[in-house]
Write a protein that holds these residues in place. Structure first.
Motif, short mmCIF file in Angstrom:
data_model
loop_
_atom_site.label_atom_id
_atom_site.label_comp_id
_atom_site.label_asym_id
_atom_site.label_seq_id
_atom_site.Cartn_x
_atom_site.Cartn_y
_atom_site.Cartn_z
N ARG A 267 3.48 1.04 10.79
CA ARG A 267 2.45 0.49 9.91
C ARG A 267 2.35 -1.03 10.13
O ARG A 267 3.29 -1.66 10.63
CB ARG A 267 2.79 0.78 8.45
CG ARG A 267 2.92 2.25 8.12
CD ARG A 267 1.59 2.96 8.15
NE ARG A 267 1.73 4.36 7.74
CZ ARG A 267 0.72 5.22 7.65
NH1 ARG A 267 -0.51 4.80 7.95
NH2 ARG A 267 0.92 6.47 7.30
N SER B 63 3.94 3.65 -1.47
CA SER B 63 4.22 3.00 -0.20
C SER B 63 4.14 4.01 0.94
O SER B 63 4.43 5.20 0.77
CB SER B 63 5.62 2.36 -0.23
OG SER B 63 5.68 1.38 -1.24
N ARG B 64 3.77 3.53 2.13
CA ARG B 64 3.54 4.43 3.25
C ARG B 64 4.64 4.29 4.29
O ARG B 64 5.06 3.17 4.64
CB ARG B 64 2.19 4.16 3.89
CG ARG B 64 1.02 4.46 2.97
CD ARG B 64 -0.30 4.34 3.70
NE ARG B 64 -0.53 2.98 4.17
CZ ARG B 64 -1.55 2.64 4.96
NH1 ARG B 64 -2.39 3.57 5.38
NH2 ARG B 64 -1.71 1.38 5.32
N ALA B 65 5.09 5.43 4.79
CA ALA B 65 6.08 5.47 5.86
C ALA B 65 5.37 5.47 7.22
O ALA B 65 4.16 5.73 7.30
CB ALA B 65 6.95 6.71 5.72
N GLN C 168 5.42 -3.75 10.09
CA GLN C 168 6.72 -3.19 10.47
C GLN C 168 7.09 -3.63 11.88
O GLN C 168 6.23 -3.96 12.70
CB GLN C 168 6.69 -1.66 10.38
CG GLN C 168 6.62 -1.13 8.96
CD GLN C 168 6.67 0.39 8.91
OE1 GLN C 168 6.11 1.07 9.75
NE2 GLN C 168 7.36 0.91 7.90
N GLY D 51 9.70 11.55 4.00
CA GLY D 51 9.19 10.50 3.13
C GLY D 51 10.28 9.81 2.33
O GLY D 51 10.36 8.58 2.27
N THR E 12 9.29 1.65 4.69
CA THR E 12 7.96 1.86 4.16
C THR E 12 7.31 0.51 3.86
O THR E 12 8.00 -0.51 3.73
CB THR E 12 7.99 2.69 2.87
OG1 THR E 12 8.84 2.04 1.91
CG2 THR E 12 8.54 4.09 3.14
N MET F 261 12.67 7.69 4.63
CA MET F 261 12.08 6.43 5.08
C MET F 261 12.04 5.40 3.95
O MET F 261 12.26 4.21 4.16
CB MET F 261 10.67 6.67 5.62
CG MET F 261 10.64 7.41 6.95
SD MET F 261 11.40 6.44 8.26
CE MET F 261 11.74 7.68 9.50
N GLU F 262 11.78 5.87 2.75
CA GLU F 262 11.75 4.94 1.62
C GLU F 262 13.16 4.43 1.31
O GLU F 262 13.36 3.24 1.03
CB GLU F 262 11.16 5.64 0.40
CG GLU F 262 11.00 4.72 -0.80
CD GLU F 262 10.32 5.41 -1.96
OE1 GLU F 262 10.06 4.73 -2.97
OE2 GLU F 262 10.05 6.62 -1.86
#
Length: 452
Positions: A96, A74-76, A99, A44, A53, A47-48
């Motif tokens: 996502r 925020s989502r990875a 992306q 996590g 993300t 990725m951020e």
């Protein structure tokens, strides 16, 4: 000092020794577990930090406000699969909304440092799915081909890729290939390994070696035709063109173009013919193509034009007739004369070993994969066999051929000599082989009986 401490020190010492002397063994025993744990724990935050993300959607923010909860993070990308391999990890990600696969590819170097892996490469599997292949050690430092290989007709393994995958030479997909490289770059070993792998296939091998046959003639028992000088090569190429025309006549005679024949059964190349009628496919190997293109007199110029014309015709028309080209040389540019660039345009698969200048790398990749040019000129001199390979789709990768000695290649060709087909049109170019010498054990002489 307790027994647990002693055991722990022994394990650490063994792990350090394996990582230094046997990185492949270290990866299979210790490295793979540590790498999986490292990826899952850091995923996590990595990725951020890499900008991979996406902010929460509006409906998630609205739900959080109505529920009086903190704003979601925020989502990875989703982890769809994490699979260990003998050389690294394969991480499949679901992107996502918003992306792009290019964003992941651009972050491969940062992911390599963040996950403490040796290398990370990215490729798009399908829309919204990206696969990361991570290697735990330098697989090209000591090439070890896997014991289980995916062998199919006209598709042979020739090298190992930098991501740990096997690099195959697939003649059905990329019929013709160009291999360039400077002296002592590993070009001959690559060709030798290719011949050793093709020796086990039901294929006719035809060779042109203008270095008086020093590279290919030791493998002559598996070759249906060989030429060791430009004059013989010109006649051999003319015979191949005649053979190609005969194969096309065979296909025409058996196309089965009638109303009751399905479209899939209409013959358009030799692979559509029944096995009983299918001619043997031919792989033509040309060692040092510049020797065929250079000339000093008018007669040699005429011979040169004849050779290049025949090669161009085989490259343009030979695929459907089952004739495939493997052309090797130190340089392959327009300075070799007219027709060379037209011939090069037909050679889809490109492999460049270490070259001495950027121009030579541009000859191989300038028109199909410009990004590979820098990689080709960056190959160090102390890594023979290391090469860059690419094709017309723009992708490229580093590969390295396992070292195959001349004795190993000769043994492979002799072992499969019974597979060498007799081609009537090329019978005049069949190499003359010395008879096999069988060692006969002579019994020790017995003592003569004593005379009376």
């Amino acid at each position: 000092m307790t027994g647990f401490t002693v055991a722990l020190l022994v394990v650490v010492a063994v792990a350090g020794l394996l990582r230094w002397r046997r990185p492949a063994w270290y990866w299979l025993t210790f490295g793979v577990a540590l790498a999986v744990l490292r990826v899952l724990v850091r995923y996590g935050s990595v990725m951020e930090a890499c900008g991979l993300t996406v902010p929460p959607s509006r409906w998630r923010l609205a739900v959080a406000r109505m529920a009086n909860r903190p704003a979601p993070e925020s989502r990875a990308p989703r982890i769809l699969r994490l699979r260990p391999t003998r050389t690294g990890l394969v991480l499949r990600l679901g992107l996502r909304p918003g992306q792009d696969a290019f964003d992941v590819a651009a972050s491969c170097d940062r992911l390599r440092h963040s996950f403490a892996m040796y290398g990370v490469t990215s490729r798009e599997i399908r829309s919204g799915v990206v696969e990361l292949r991570m290697t735990g050690y330098d697989v090209l430092a000591r090439v070890q081909m896997p014991t289980k290989l995916d062998r199919v007709p006209m598709r042979v393994p020739v090298a190992l890729r930098e991501d740990g995958a096997v690099h195959y030479r697939d003649y059905r997909t990329t019929p013709h290939a160009l291999t360039v490289g400077a002296t002592k770059s590993g070009k001959s070993v690559y060709q030798r390994n290719l011949v050793a792998e093709l020796a086990a296939e039901d294929v006719a091998l035809v060779g042109i070696d203008c270095k008086q046959g020093v590279e290919l003639f030791p493998l002559a028992r598996r070759f249906s035709a060989l030429a060791d000088n430009p004059d013989t090569a010109a006649d051999l190429l003319d015979a191949l063109v005649t053979h190609m025309e005969g194969v096309y006549q065979l296909i025409r005679a058996d196309q089965r173009i009638t109303a009751d024949v399905p479209d899939a059964e209409i013959a358009a190349d030799i692979w559509d013919l029944p096995e009983t009628l299918r001619p043997t496919p031919i792989v033509l190997l040309v060692d040092e193509v510049a020797e065929l293109a250079l000339f000093t007199t008018k007669e040699e110029e005429k011979r040169r034009d004849r050779i290049i014309t025949a090669l161009a015709r085989l490259a343009q028309l030979g695929r459907a007739a089952g004739i495939y080209l493997e052309i090797c040389g130190q340089r392959f540019g327009s300075e070799l004369g007219k027709g060379i660039t037209m011939l090069r345009a037909q050679l889809t698969a490109r492999t460049a070993h270490r070259v001495n200048d950027e121009t030579s790398a541009n000859m191989a990749f300038g028109d199909i994969a410009p990004d590979a040019v820098l990689a080709a000129i960056s190959i160090p001199t102390d890594t023979p066999g290391l090469a860059v390979t690419g094709d017309s789709n723009g992708g490229w990768a580093r590969i390295r051929t396992p070292h195959t000695s001349m004795r190993q290649a000769v043994n492979a060709c002799n072992r499969h000599a019974h597979r060498t087909p007799e081609l009537p049109g090329l019978a005049a170019f069949r190499p003359e082989l010395p008879p096999k010498v069988s060692l006969v054990k002579i019994p020790a002489p017995t003592e003569a009986p004593a005379s009376a």
